[in-house]
Design a protein around this motif. Structure first.
Motif, PDB file in Angstrom:
ATOM      1  N   UNK A  20      42.238  45.643  51.795  1.00  0.00           N
ATOM      2  CA  UNK A  20      41.947  46.684  52.980  1.00  0.00           C
ATOM      3  C   UNK A  20      43.131  47.033  54.435  1.00  0.00           C
ATOM      4  N   UNK A  21      44.058  47.349  54.066  1.00  0.00           N
ATOM      5  CA  UNK A  21      44.357  47.365  55.051  1.00  0.00           C
ATOM      6  C   UNK A  21      45.521  48.622  55.146  1.00  0.00           C
ATOM      7  N   UNK A  56      44.621  46.947  45.024  1.00  0.00           N
ATOM      8  CA  UNK A  56      44.826  47.066  46.327  1.00  0.00           C
ATOM      9  C   UNK A  56      44.355  48.420  46.451  1.00  0.00           C
ATOM     10  N   UNK A  57      44.556  50.357  46.295  1.00  0.00           N
ATOM     11  CA  UNK A  57      44.968  51.502  47.053  1.00  0.00           C
ATOM     12  C   UNK A  57      45.973  51.470  46.156  1.00  0.00           C
ATOM     13  N   UNK A  61      49.689  47.609  46.315  1.00  0.00           N
ATOM     14  CA  UNK A  61      48.664  47.009  46.388  1.00  0.00           C
ATOM     15  C   UNK A  61      49.026  45.615  47.772  1.00  0.00           C
ATOM     16  N   UNK A  62      50.616  45.525  47.304  1.00  0.00           N
ATOM     17  CA  UNK A  62      50.118  44.954  49.206  1.00  0.00           C
ATOM     18  C   UNK A  62      52.188  44.490  49.483  1.00  0.00           C
ATOM     19  N   UNK A  63      52.220  45.826  50.583  1.00  0.00           N
ATOM     20  CA  UNK A  63      53.618  45.218  50.531  1.00  0.00           C
ATOM     21  C   UNK A  63      54.839  44.545  51.089  1.00  0.00           C
ATOM     22  N   UNK A 100      44.966  40.631  38.078  1.00  0.00           N
ATOM     23  CA  UNK A 100      46.029  41.493  39.283  1.00  0.00           C
ATOM     24  C   UNK A 100      45.703  42.887  38.722  1.00  0.00           C
ATOM     25  N   UNK A 101      44.777  44.347  39.723  1.00  0.00           N
ATOM     26  CA  UNK A 101      45.497  45.658  39.130  1.00  0.00           C
ATOM     27  C   UNK A 101      46.583  45.643  40.611  1.00  0.00           C
ATOM     28  N   UNK A 102      47.548  46.698  39.616  1.00  0.00           N
ATOM     29  CA  UNK A 102      48.347  46.468  40.610  1.00  0.00           C
ATOM     30  C   UNK A 102      48.476  47.906  40.172  1.00  0.00           C
TER      31      UNK A 102
END
Ligand code: HXC
Length: 258
Positions: A20-21, A56-57, A61-63, A100-102
């Protein structure tokens, strides 16, 4: 513990850990990694958790690792702190299954974080990549090792050397992800898979994870011996008696993790 970079929810024996960023597409800074390792260890120790879903969102997921945080660091800073090393190792030691749900971007450290999980379910908008070469660095949290084992040398070299992204269809074709689902159904499908896992014997699930992971660490002969011994050992559990009796009695098993 209250987290600033994660949202953790536990329901139906599944812990959902959400990066959550949003302001930085969930870029992984040192705080996020430390909080994530803590949240994973807490879920591993929690009797109310039988499976973990990391997500992630919708957009990312994460950049990747946080470039703003890393940009001015020196060798002494990152080597001295073993940047991301201890936390990544802690996550790899979690014994409960992690899905992992990406959705969206899983780049650099984001792709590596997804690969630290036991399997990846992705949305049809997912994009995987190891673009570290564009920043003058190599992957640092398993990308050259786990991606190569997942998709083979040709694709791993291509991804790491060109920095190109892989879409969801290619990721599934290459064996990086286990399933692709429509973006709007991602969490529903990931949770369905997680709930299925919670219905198994937690002991057996742990043994499955341990044995599959052993295949990456050892020779075929040793891996087969390890698997066979584990298979034999399961006959010391009540859950083996229950699972086989339930099959023969044509009913659902009632596992007790014993
Ligand atoms: C810090 C990041 C970030 C990152 C995105 N942001 N990725 N901040 N570190 N890795 C920030 C942007 O600066 C921006 O903040 C906001 O998130 C939105 O990003 P945009 O670039 O405006 O979005 P978009 O145009 O949609 O492009 C998305 C993108 C791009 C393709 C994912 O952001 C991108 O290329 N990001 C970097 C990907 C990358 O190189 N990852 C590897 C990192 S190295 P502002 O404040 O400007 O709005 C790595 C090493 C791992 O991961 C080693 C061990 C862990």
């Amino acid at each position: 513990m209250a987290y600033e970079t994660l949202i953790v929810e536990i329901e139906d024996y599944v812990a959902v850990i959400r990066l959550n960023r949003p302001e930085a597409l969930n870029a992984i800074n040192a705080q996020l990694m430390t909080e994530l390792a803590h949240a994973m260890a807490a879920a591993d120790a929690d009797e109310q958790v039988r499976c973990i879903v990391l997500t992630g969102s919708d957009k990312a997921f994460a950049a990747g690792a946080d470039i703003k945080e890393m940009a001015t660091k020196s060798f002494v800073d990152v080597y001295g702190a073993d940047l991301f090393g201890l936390d990544a190792e802690a996550i790899s030691r979690v014994r409960k299954p992690i899905i992992a749900a990406v959705a969206g971007y899983a780049l650099g450290g984001g792709c590596e974080l997804a690969m630290l999980c036991d399997f990846i379910i992705c949305a049809d908008n997912a994009k995987f990549g190891q673009p570290e070469i564009n920043l003058g660095v190599v992957a640092g949290m398993g990308g050259t090792q786990r991606l190569t084992r997942a998709v083979g040398k040709a694709k791993a070299m291509d991804m790491h050397l060109t920095g190109r992204f892989m879409d969801a269809a290619e990721a599934e074709r290459s064996g990086l992800v286990s399933r692709v689902v429509p973006a709007k159904n991602l969490m529903e499908e990931a949770l369905k898979a997680a709930v299925k896992i919670t219905e198994k014997s937690a002991l057996t699930a742990m043994a499955v994870k341990e044995s599959v992971n052993r295949s990456f660490e050892t020779t075929l002969t040793e891996g087969l011996r390890f698997e066979r011994r584990l298979f034999h050992a399961m006959f010391a559990t009540e859950d083996q008696k229950e699972g086989m009796a339930a099959f023969l009695e044509k009913r659902q098993p009632q596992f007790r993790d014993r």
